[in-house]
Design a protein around this motif. Structure first.
Motif, PDB file in Angstrom:
ATOM      1  N   LEU A 109       0.689  -0.995  -0.127  1.00  0.00           N
ATOM      2  CA  LEU A 109      -0.115   0.134   0.075  1.00  0.00           C
ATOM      3  C   LEU A 109       0.418   1.155   0.088  1.00  0.00           C
ATOM      4  N   MET A 110       2.107   1.162  -0.050  1.00  0.00           N
ATOM      5  CA  MET A 110       2.988   2.410   0.418  1.00  0.00           C
ATOM      6  C   MET A 110       3.508   2.706  -1.548  1.00  0.00           C
ATOM      7  N   GLU A 111       2.739   2.138  -1.916  1.00  0.00           N
ATOM      8  CA  GLU A 111       2.911   2.307  -3.675  1.00  0.00           C
ATOM      9  C   GLU A 111       1.839   2.690  -4.256  1.00  0.00           C
ATOM     10  N   ALA A 112       0.609   2.519  -3.279  1.00  0.00           N
ATOM     11  CA  ALA A 112      -1.017   2.923  -3.779  1.00  0.00           C
ATOM     12  C   ALA A 112      -1.294   3.736  -4.194  1.00  0.00           C
ATOM     13  N   GLY A 113      -1.686   3.878  -5.739  1.00  0.00           N
ATOM     14  CA  GLY A 113      -2.554   4.930  -6.010  1.00  0.00           C
ATOM     15  C   GLY A 113      -3.996   4.643  -5.897  1.00  0.00           C
ATOM     16  N   ALA A 114      -4.322   5.853  -6.464  1.00  0.00           N
ATOM     17  CA  ALA A 114      -5.998   6.094  -6.426  1.00  0.00           C
ATOM     18  C   ALA A 114      -6.652   4.729  -6.128  1.00  0.00           C
ATOM     19  N   TRP A 115      -6.403   4.129  -7.490  1.00  0.00           N
ATOM     20  CA  TRP A 115      -7.512   3.086  -7.561  1.00  0.00           C
ATOM     21  C   TRP A 115      -7.335   1.670  -6.556  1.00  0.00           C
ATOM     22  N   LYS A 116      -6.163   1.463  -6.651  1.00  0.00           N
ATOM     23  CA  LYS A 116      -5.617   1.048  -5.597  1.00  0.00           C
ATOM     24  C   LYS A 116      -6.777   0.471  -4.256  1.00  0.00           C
ATOM     25  N   ALA A 117      -6.354   2.222  -3.438  1.00  0.00           N
ATOM     26  CA  ALA A 117      -6.461   2.266  -2.980  1.00  0.00           C
ATOM     27  C   ALA A 117      -8.566   2.167  -2.428  1.00  0.00           C
ATOM     28  N   PHE A 118      -8.482   2.066  -3.084  1.00  0.00           N
ATOM     29  CA  PHE A 118     -10.298   2.365  -3.467  1.00  0.00           C
ATOM     30  C   PHE A 118     -10.266   0.409  -3.523  1.00  0.00           C
ATOM     31  N   THR A 119      -9.701   0.202  -4.175  1.00  0.00           N
ATOM     32  CA  THR A 119     -10.302  -1.559  -4.395  1.00  0.00           C
ATOM     33  C   THR A 119      -9.485  -2.188  -3.062  1.00  0.00           C
ATOM     34  N   VAL A 120      -9.129  -1.713  -2.329  1.00  0.00           N
ATOM     35  CA  VAL A 120      -8.749  -2.543  -1.059  1.00  0.00           C
ATOM     36  C   VAL A 120      -9.647  -1.937   0.334  1.00  0.00           C
ATOM     37  N   GLY A 121     -10.785  -0.451  -0.136  1.00  0.00           N
ATOM     38  CA  GLY A 121     -11.066  -0.745   0.305  1.00  0.00           C
ATOM     39  C   GLY A 121     -12.549  -0.781   0.591  1.00  0.00           C
ATOM     40  N   LEU A 122     -12.767  -1.359  -0.631  1.00  0.00           N
ATOM     41  CA  LEU A 122     -13.735  -2.742  -1.160  1.00  0.00           C
ATOM     42  C   LEU A 122     -13.547  -3.588  -0.418  1.00  0.00           C
ATOM     43  N   LEU A 123     -12.233  -4.039   0.053  1.00  0.00           N
ATOM     44  CA  LEU A 123     -12.137  -5.781  -0.175  1.00  0.00           C
ATOM     45  C   LEU A 123     -12.236  -5.949   1.025  1.00  0.00           C
ATOM     46  N   VAL A 124     -11.248  -4.992   1.991  1.00  0.00           N
ATOM     47  CA  VAL A 124     -10.695  -5.251   3.204  1.00  0.00           C
ATOM     48  C   VAL A 124     -12.762  -5.549   4.240  1.00  0.00           C
ATOM     49  N   ILE A 125     -13.360  -4.676   3.113  1.00  0.00           N
ATOM     50  CA  ILE A 125     -14.704  -4.541   3.944  1.00  0.00           C
ATOM     51  C   ILE A 125     -15.919  -6.018   3.261  1.00  0.00           C
ATOM     52  N   LEU A 126     -15.590  -6.482   2.571  1.00  0.00           N
ATOM     53  CA  LEU A 126     -16.101  -7.434   1.988  1.00  0.00           C
ATOM     54  C   LEU A 126     -15.463  -9.227   1.668  1.00  0.00           C
ATOM     55  N   VAL A 127     -14.490  -9.295   2.047  1.00  0.00           N
ATOM     56  CA  VAL A 127     -13.300 -10.713   2.097  1.00  0.00           C
ATOM     57  C   VAL A 127     -13.446 -10.962   3.274  1.00  0.00           C
ATOM     58  N   MET A 128     -13.548 -10.140   4.065  1.00  0.00           N
ATOM     59  CA  MET A 128     -12.887  -9.845   5.396  1.00  0.00           C
ATOM     60  C   MET A 128     -13.748 -10.770   6.465  1.00  0.00           C
ATOM     61  N   PRO A 129     -13.573 -12.307   6.794  1.00  0.00           N
ATOM     62  CA  PRO A 129     -14.993 -13.130   7.910  1.00  0.00           C
ATOM     63  C   PRO A 129     -15.227 -11.878   9.162  1.00  0.00           C
ATOM     64  N   SER A 130     -14.728 -11.564   9.752  1.00  0.00           N
ATOM     65  CA  SER A 130     -15.128 -10.346  10.585  1.00  0.00           C
ATOM     66  C   SER A 130     -16.462  -9.584  10.501  1.00  0.00           C
ATOM     67  N   ASP A 131     -15.961  -8.604   9.349  1.00  0.00           N
ATOM     68  CA  ASP A 131     -16.882  -7.905   9.130  1.00  0.00           C
ATOM     69  C   ASP A 131     -18.286  -8.297   8.011  1.00  0.00           C
ATOM     70  N   ILE A 132     -18.037  -9.872   7.394  1.00  0.00           N
ATOM     71  CA  ILE A 132     -19.197 -10.769   6.746  1.00  0.00           C
ATOM     72  C   ILE A 132     -20.060 -10.806   7.862  1.00  0.00           C
ATOM     73  N   VAL A 133     -19.516 -10.830   8.887  1.00  0.00           N
ATOM     74  CA  VAL A 133     -20.595 -11.649   9.991  1.00  0.00           C
ATOM     75  C   VAL A 133     -21.223 -10.521  11.320  1.00  0.00           C
ATOM     76  N   VAL A 134     -20.290  -9.248  11.197  1.00  0.00           N
ATOM     77  CA  VAL A 134     -21.062  -8.048  11.768  1.00  0.00           C
ATOM     78  C   VAL A 134     -21.922  -7.740  10.499  1.00  0.00           C
ATOM     79  N   MET A 135     -22.237  -7.595   9.124  1.00  0.00           N
ATOM     80  CA  MET A 135     -22.801  -7.229   8.146  1.00  0.00           C
ATOM     81  C   MET A 135     -24.044  -8.343   8.023  1.00  0.00           C
ATOM     82  N   LEU A 136     -24.156  -8.853   8.425  1.00  0.00           N
ATOM     83  CA  LEU A 136     -24.752 -10.704   8.465  1.00  0.00           C
ATOM     84  C   LEU A 136     -25.669  -9.804   9.862  1.00  0.00           C
TER      85      LEU A 136
END
Length: 209
Positions: A109-136
């Motif tokens: 992430l130290m070399e991340a641009g805006a698109w990569k940062a946006f993608t990471v923002g999506l994935l850290v929520i949608l693929v993290m098991p703890s976040d999936i449990v919380v959203m359920l």
């Protein structure tokens, strides 16, 4: 929305999620990439809650969690299973603390641009098991209380606010805050096991209360 759900927003960003937010404010373009990250978090959280609400709306009472006061209710069983899994994860993180390393994607992430940062923002929520449990959990609560996605806006807003804390510190704390963020980043990445244990314990407390 049940106000007891709001504290779960803390769990949504606890762990690699908040570490990613800290790393992004230490990049060459901190504001741009952090805003892209926050946009990803907001979209992912909204989409996740909408999907889980739809799932529980379709299934209806088949998967109704039941009242926590009902002995043997599905909700109580799920809570006990989650607590057991979180205790196991915390113990595992402590036992392996000497060899624990942060996920490799955090370093990139130290070399991340805006698109990569946006993608990471999506994935850290949608693929993290703890976040999936919380959203359920949030989806189930919305269905039980007859609320729609609009009722989840406080939860979504609080999740994004927590994700924005590193950026707010960077912008509001002046030069002192900007000098501190790299040290915070280094500590978090070198003590990933502490972050994991803290996340598990926090989730356990929120579940049991």
């Amino acid at each position: 929305m049940d106000l007891q759900i709001l504290p779960l927003a803390v769990t949504m960003m606890a762990g690699p999620q908040i570490v990613a937010a800290v790393i992004l404010v230490t990049t060459p373009r901190p504001v741009r990439v952090s805003l892209a990250f926050l946009l990803g978090v907001a979209i992912a959280t909204t989409a996740g809650v909408t999907i889980t609400l739809g799932i529980f709306a379709l299934l209806g009472q088949v998967v109704a969690p039941g009242s926590p006061s009902e002995r043997g209710s599905a909700g109580t069983v799920v809570q006990l299973v989650l607590v057991a899994l979180l205790v196991f994860a915390a113990v595992k993180a402590y036992v392996r603390r000497e060899t624990a390393e942060p996920p490799k994607w955090l370093g990139s992430l130290m070399e991340a641009g805006a698109w990569k940062a946006f993608t990471v923002g999506l994935l850290v929520i949608l693929v993290m098991p703890s976040d999936i449990v919380v959203m359920l959990t949030v989806g189930a609560s919305l269905e039980q209380h007859g609320g729609g996605v609009a009722a989840a806006l406080p939860f979504i807003g609080l999740t994004v606010l927590i994700a924005a804390l590193p950026l707010l510190v960077y912008l509001l704390a002046g030069e002192r805050g900007r000098r501190a963020m790299p040290r915070v980043r280094e500590w978090l990445t070198s003590h990933s096991w502490v972050v994991t244990i803290a996340t598990c314990l926090l989730f356990i407390v929120l579940i049991l209360t």
